[in-house]
Design a protein around this motif. Sequence first.
Motif, short mmCIF file in Angstrom:
data_model
loop_
_atom_site.label_atom_id
_atom_site.label_comp_id
_atom_site.label_asym_id
_atom_site.label_seq_id
_atom_site.Cartn_x
_atom_site.Cartn_y
_atom_site.Cartn_z
N VAL A 43 55.13 54.75 70.26
CA VAL A 43 56.03 55.76 70.82
C VAL A 43 55.21 56.86 71.51
O VAL A 43 55.56 57.32 72.59
CB VAL A 43 56.94 56.36 69.72
CG1 VAL A 43 57.67 57.61 70.21
CG2 VAL A 43 57.93 55.33 69.24
N PHE A 44 54.10 57.24 70.90
CA PHE A 44 53.29 58.32 71.46
C PHE A 44 52.66 57.92 72.79
O PHE A 44 52.59 58.70 73.72
CB PHE A 44 52.23 58.76 70.46
CG PHE A 44 52.83 59.18 69.16
CD1 PHE A 44 53.68 60.27 69.09
CD2 PHE A 44 52.56 58.48 68.00
CE1 PHE A 44 54.25 60.66 67.90
CE2 PHE A 44 53.13 58.87 66.80
CZ PHE A 44 53.97 59.96 66.75
N ARG A 45 52.22 56.67 72.87
CA ARG A 45 51.64 56.18 74.11
C ARG A 45 52.69 56.21 75.21
O ARG A 45 52.42 56.62 76.33
CB ARG A 45 51.08 54.78 73.92
CG ARG A 45 50.41 54.20 75.16
CD ARG A 45 49.94 52.77 74.96
NE ARG A 45 50.94 51.85 74.45
CZ ARG A 45 51.94 51.33 75.18
NH1 ARG A 45 52.06 51.64 76.44
NH2 ARG A 45 52.80 50.50 74.63
N ARG A 46 53.88 55.81 74.87
CA ARG A 46 54.96 55.78 75.86
C ARG A 46 55.37 57.18 76.31
O ARG A 46 55.85 57.36 77.41
CB ARG A 46 56.17 55.04 75.29
CG ARG A 46 55.92 53.56 75.12
CD ARG A 46 57.16 52.86 74.60
NE ARG A 46 56.86 51.51 74.22
CZ ARG A 46 56.88 51.05 72.97
NH1 ARG A 46 57.24 51.84 71.99
NH2 ARG A 46 56.59 49.80 72.71
N LEU A 47 55.19 58.15 75.44
CA LEU A 47 55.52 59.53 75.81
C LEU A 47 54.48 60.16 76.73
O LEU A 47 54.77 61.11 77.44
CB LEU A 47 55.67 60.40 74.55
CG LEU A 47 56.99 60.32 73.83
CD1 LEU A 47 56.91 61.08 72.52
CD2 LEU A 47 58.11 60.86 74.69
N GLY A 48 53.26 59.65 76.68
CA GLY A 48 52.20 60.21 77.51
C GLY A 48 52.00 61.68 77.20
O GLY A 48 51.98 62.09 76.05
N HIS A 50 53.99 64.01 77.41
CA HIS A 50 55.17 64.64 76.81
C HIS A 50 55.12 64.62 75.28
O HIS A 50 55.94 65.27 74.63
CB HIS A 50 56.45 63.97 77.31
CG HIS A 50 56.60 64.03 78.79
ND1 HIS A 50 56.79 65.21 79.48
CD2 HIS A 50 56.57 63.06 79.73
CE1 HIS A 50 56.89 64.96 80.77
NE2 HIS A 50 56.75 63.66 80.95
N ALA A 51 54.18 63.90 74.70
CA ALA A 51 54.07 63.83 73.24
C ALA A 51 53.70 65.19 72.64
O ALA A 51 53.94 65.42 71.45
CB ALA A 51 53.02 62.79 72.83
N GLU A 52 53.16 66.08 73.43
CA GLU A 52 52.79 67.41 72.94
C GLU A 52 53.91 68.43 73.12
O GLU A 52 53.74 69.59 72.78
CB GLU A 52 51.52 67.90 73.67
CG GLU A 52 50.30 67.03 73.40
CD GLU A 52 49.87 67.03 71.94
OE1 GLU A 52 50.05 68.04 71.24
OE2 GLU A 52 49.33 65.99 71.50
N LYS A 53 55.03 68.00 73.64
CA LYS A 53 56.15 68.92 73.88
C LYS A 53 57.09 68.95 72.68
O LYS A 53 57.03 68.09 71.80
CB LYS A 53 56.89 68.51 75.15
CG LYS A 53 55.98 68.64 76.37
CD LYS A 53 56.68 68.37 77.64
CE LYS A 53 55.68 68.63 78.79
NZ LYS A 53 56.26 68.26 80.07
#
Length: 172
Positions: A43-48, A50-53
């Motif tokens: 999921v984190f890879r897919r968020l790129g 945006h994972a830090e938002k």
Amino acid sequence: MLASLPAPGLPWPLPLLRFLPLPLLQPILTLIGTQVAKAQPDVFRRLGGHAEKSFVIDPTDLPFVLVLQPRPEAPSLSAWRRINAPQSHARIAGSFLNLFDLIDGALDGDALFFSRKLRVTGDTEAVVALRNALDDVDGGVVESITRAFGPLSGVAAATVSHLRTLGERKEP
């Protein structure tokens, strides 16, 4: 006392959540966030980026919001009283059952958005990335959540089944 319940007609047992102290809800939310992160690290890879938002998920018929911070190193899901919710990059708002059905894959986010049953504010690109990441989860997010409860996963699955039944009911 019944007059103070949120959204008259909210299906049982959701009105009781108004009286739940949020600190009692937090261990469950932490378990959910941790388990989904462990079971679905892609999921984190897919968020790129945006994972830090941060995302506020606002079930408008409940007395609190959820704040999701899907950081790969320390994901978190927490409950806040609406008035005290921290600033976020994006906000996703709708009824609890619509949000549940969206996460469960039973409803299409675009259809909810265009029918005005789902409101998105803030960084819409981040929301689209989150939706796409969750859509790609093998076995679904809801199944990852129910497995998080270990020996109580049967109770969690029964609760999910009940929520799915509620979601199938037609709106008035």
